[in-house]
Design a protein around this motif. Structure first.
Motif, mmCIF file in Angstrom:
data_model
loop_
_atom_site.group_PDB
_atom_site.id
_atom_site.type_symbol
_atom_site.label_atom_id
_atom_site.label_comp_id
_atom_site.label_asym_id
_atom_site.label_seq_id
_atom_site.Cartn_x
_atom_site.Cartn_y
_atom_site.Cartn_z
ATOM 1 N N ASP A 1 4.152 -113.704 -7.244
ATOM 2 C CA ASP A 1 4.632 -114.855 -7.763
ATOM 3 C C ASP A 1 4.169 -115.130 -9.174
ATOM 4 O OD1 ASP A 1 6.494 -115.640 -5.698
ATOM 5 O OD2 ASP A 1 5.205 -117.035 -4.974
ATOM 6 N N SER A 2 2.802 -114.357 -9.335
ATOM 7 C CA SER A 2 1.999 -114.781 -10.590
ATOM 8 C C SER A 2 2.354 -113.258 -11.368
ATOM 9 C CB SER A 2 0.713 -114.716 -10.175
ATOM 10 O OG SER A 2 0.341 -113.494 -9.649
ATOM 11 N N THR A 3 3.176 -112.434 -11.180
ATOM 12 C CA THR A 3 3.568 -111.285 -11.940
ATOM 13 C C THR A 3 4.313 -111.537 -13.031
ATOM 14 O OG1 THR A 3 3.118 -109.536 -10.018
ATOM 15 C CG2 THR A 3 4.098 -108.848 -11.676
ATOM 16 N N ASN A 4 4.096 -111.126 -14.273
ATOM 17 C CA ASN A 4 4.941 -111.296 -15.421
ATOM 18 C C ASN A 4 5.331 -109.825 -15.991
ATOM 19 O OD1 ASN A 4 5.116 -114.244 -15.574
ATOM 20 N ND2 ASN A 4 2.814 -114.190 -15.935
ATOM 21 N N PHE A 5 6.475 -109.795 -16.416
ATOM 22 C CA PHE A 5 7.227 -108.756 -17.018
ATOM 23 C C PHE A 5 7.682 -108.997 -18.375
ATOM 24 C CE2 PHE A 5 7.601 -107.361 -12.713
ATOM 25 C CZ PHE A 5 7.264 -105.994 -12.736
ATOM 26 N N MET A 6 7.382 -108.463 -19.637
ATOM 27 C CA MET A 6 7.592 -108.463 -20.908
ATOM 28 C C MET A 6 8.455 -107.378 -21.338
ATOM 29 S SD MET A 6 5.785 -109.976 -24.242
ATOM 30 C CE MET A 6 4.716 -108.449 -24.400
ATOM 31 N N CYS A 7 9.687 -107.407 -21.973
ATOM 32 C CA CYS A 7 10.222 -106.489 -22.418
ATOM 33 C C CYS A 7 9.497 -105.904 -23.602
ATOM 34 C CB CYS A 7 11.692 -106.721 -22.975
ATOM 35 S SG CYS A 7 12.721 -105.565 -23.287
ATOM 36 N N GLY A 8 9.333 -104.395 -23.829
ATOM 37 C CA GLY A 8 8.581 -103.791 -24.660
ATOM 38 C C GLY A 8 9.504 -103.094 -25.703
ATOM 39 N N THR A 9 10.616 -102.656 -25.133
ATOM 40 C CA THR A 9 11.542 -101.946 -26.077
ATOM 41 C C THR A 9 13.041 -102.290 -25.771
ATOM 42 O OG1 THR A 9 11.817 -100.375 -24.457
ATOM 43 C CG2 THR A 9 10.089 -99.661 -26.268
ATOM 44 N N LEU A 10 13.758 -101.904 -26.523
ATOM 45 C CA LEU A 10 15.221 -102.101 -26.398
ATOM 46 C C LEU A 10 15.695 -101.085 -25.327
ATOM 47 C CD1 LEU A 10 16.787 -102.674 -29.745
ATOM 48 C CD2 LEU A 10 16.564 -104.218 -28.231
ATOM 49 N N PRO A 11 16.634 -101.277 -24.616
ATOM 50 C CA PRO A 11 17.149 -100.224 -23.584
ATOM 51 C C PRO A 11 17.610 -98.942 -24.338
ATOM 52 C CG PRO A 11 18.107 -102.192 -23.073
ATOM 53 C CD PRO A 11 17.465 -102.358 -24.535
ATOM 54 N N VAL A 12 17.197 -97.743 -23.789
ATOM 55 C CA VAL A 12 17.616 -96.383 -24.484
ATOM 56 C C VAL A 12 18.415 -95.501 -23.544
ATOM 57 C CG1 VAL A 12 16.057 -96.485 -26.367
ATOM 58 C CG2 VAL A 12 15.528 -95.488 -23.952
ATOM 59 N N PRO A 13 19.352 -94.831 -23.692
ATOM 60 C CA PRO A 13 19.975 -94.161 -23.077
ATOM 61 C C PRO A 13 19.239 -93.160 -22.276
ATOM 62 C CG PRO A 13 21.635 -94.194 -24.955
ATOM 63 C CD PRO A 13 19.770 -94.965 -25.219
ATOM 64 N N LYS A 14 19.733 -93.006 -20.898
ATOM 65 C CA LYS A 14 18.908 -91.794 -20.221
ATOM 66 C C LYS A 14 19.996 -90.723 -20.281
ATOM 67 C CE LYS A 14 16.442 -91.027 -15.950
ATOM 68 N NZ LYS A 14 15.425 -91.528 -15.226
ATOM 69 N N TYR A 15 19.421 -89.511 -20.547
ATOM 70 C CA TYR A 15 20.232 -88.395 -20.814
ATOM 71 C C TYR A 15 19.873 -87.262 -19.583
ATOM 72 C CZ TYR A 15 21.683 -89.808 -25.396
ATOM 73 O OH TYR A 15 22.053 -90.586 -26.405
ATOM 74 N N THR A 16 20.960 -86.731 -19.189
ATOM 75 C CA THR A 16 20.859 -85.812 -18.106
ATOM 76 C C THR A 16 20.852 -84.216 -18.960
ATOM 77 O OG1 THR A 16 23.439 -85.620 -17.700
ATOM 78 C CG2 THR A 16 22.069 -86.730 -16.349
ATOM 79 N N TYR B 1 20.118 -96.579 -18.432
ATOM 80 C CA TYR B 1 19.058 -96.716 -19.448
ATOM 81 C C TYR B 1 17.905 -96.866 -19.082
ATOM 82 C CZ TYR B 1 23.151 -97.835 -22.784
ATOM 83 O OH TYR B 1 24.401 -97.484 -23.146
ATOM 84 N N THR B 2 16.777 -96.549 -19.761
ATOM 85 C CA THR B 2 15.523 -96.756 -19.746
ATOM 86 C C THR B 2 14.859 -97.776 -20.633
ATOM 87 O OG1 THR B 2 15.312 -94.547 -19.373
ATOM 88 C CG2 THR B 2 13.293 -95.752 -19.686
ATOM 89 N N VAL B 3 13.976 -98.795 -20.190
ATOM 90 C CA VAL B 3 13.335 -99.931 -20.833
ATOM 91 C C VAL B 3 11.999 -99.829 -20.249
ATOM 92 C CG1 VAL B 3 13.365 -102.513 -20.861
ATOM 93 C CG2 VAL B 3 15.854 -101.295 -20.388
ATOM 94 N N THR B 4 11.197 -100.028 -21.659
ATOM 95 C CA THR B 4 9.659 -100.188 -21.361
ATOM 96 C C THR B 4 9.359 -101.613 -21.126
ATOM 97 O OG1 THR B 4 9.270 -98.198 -22.472
ATOM 98 C CG2 THR B 4 7.703 -99.652 -22.196
ATOM 99 N N LEU B 5 8.947 -101.950 -19.949
ATOM 100 C CA LEU B 5 8.295 -103.337 -19.595
ATOM 101 C C LEU B 5 6.941 -103.378 -19.636
ATOM 102 C CD1 LEU B 5 10.721 -104.513 -16.788
ATOM 103 C CD2 LEU B 5 11.024 -104.791 -19.322
#
Length: 123
Positions: free
Chosen positions: A10-25, A43-47
Motif C-alpha cells: 500500500d505504501s508503494t508509489n509510482f511516478m511517471c518518468g517519461t511519456l509513453p513511447v511506441p514499442k517496435y517489433t 507502449y513503453t513507459v518509464t516509471l
C-alpha cells in the motif's frame, strides 16, 4: 513464458518518468508491436517505483487503451495487473538477461500525502 504477478505494498508509489513511447517489433520498417489479445499498439513507459527507503526506474509495457489521459512525467500512477516475465538470450556468445514488466493499464492517483495535507488544512 513464466509470468509472475507483482504484489505491491500500500505504501508503494509510482511516478511517471517519461511519456509513453511506441514499442517496435521492427524499428527499420516502423512496425509497432501489438497486444496479442486486443490488437492494441504497445507502449513503453518509464516509471519510478518508490518504496520505503529505495527507488528504482522500471520500464513497463502497456497497451494504448491502458494509458490514461493526462499521463505525463511527474504524474503519480498505479499499475493495474502488473506482471514480471524473466527472460534470457544468448547473442554472439554473450548471455543477456533481465525482467520484462507488463501492466494491463495505469491509473492516475493523487500525489502521495495530498489527502493528508488536505485533511490537515481542514482541521
Amino acid at each position: 513464458m513464466t509470468r509472475i504477478r507483482v504484489g505491491l505494498l500500500d505504501s508503494t508509489n509510482f511516478m511517471c518518468g517519461t511519456l509513453p513511447v511506441p514499442k517496435y517489433t521492427d524499428v527499420e520498417n516502423g512496425i509497432i508491436a501489438t497486444d496479442r489479445e486486443s490488437g492494441q499498439p504497445l507502449y513503453t513507459v518509464t516509471l519510478f517505483l518508490m518504496e520505503d527507503d529505495r527507488a528504482e526506474a522500471m520500464k513497463i509495457t502497456v497497451a494504448k487503451n491502458g494509458l490514461p489521459d493526462g499521463l505525463k512525467p511527474g504524474t503519480f500512477v498505479r499499475p493495474v495487473e502488473l506482471f514480471a516475465t524473466p527472460w534470457a538470450r544468448i547473442f554472439n556468445g554473450n548471455l543477456s538477461e533481465g525482467v520484462a514488466y507488463r501492466a494491463a493499464g495505469l491509473e492516475l492517483v493523487a500525489m502521495p500525502g495530498m489527502a493528508a495535507a488536505a485533511t490537515d488544512k481542514a482541521a
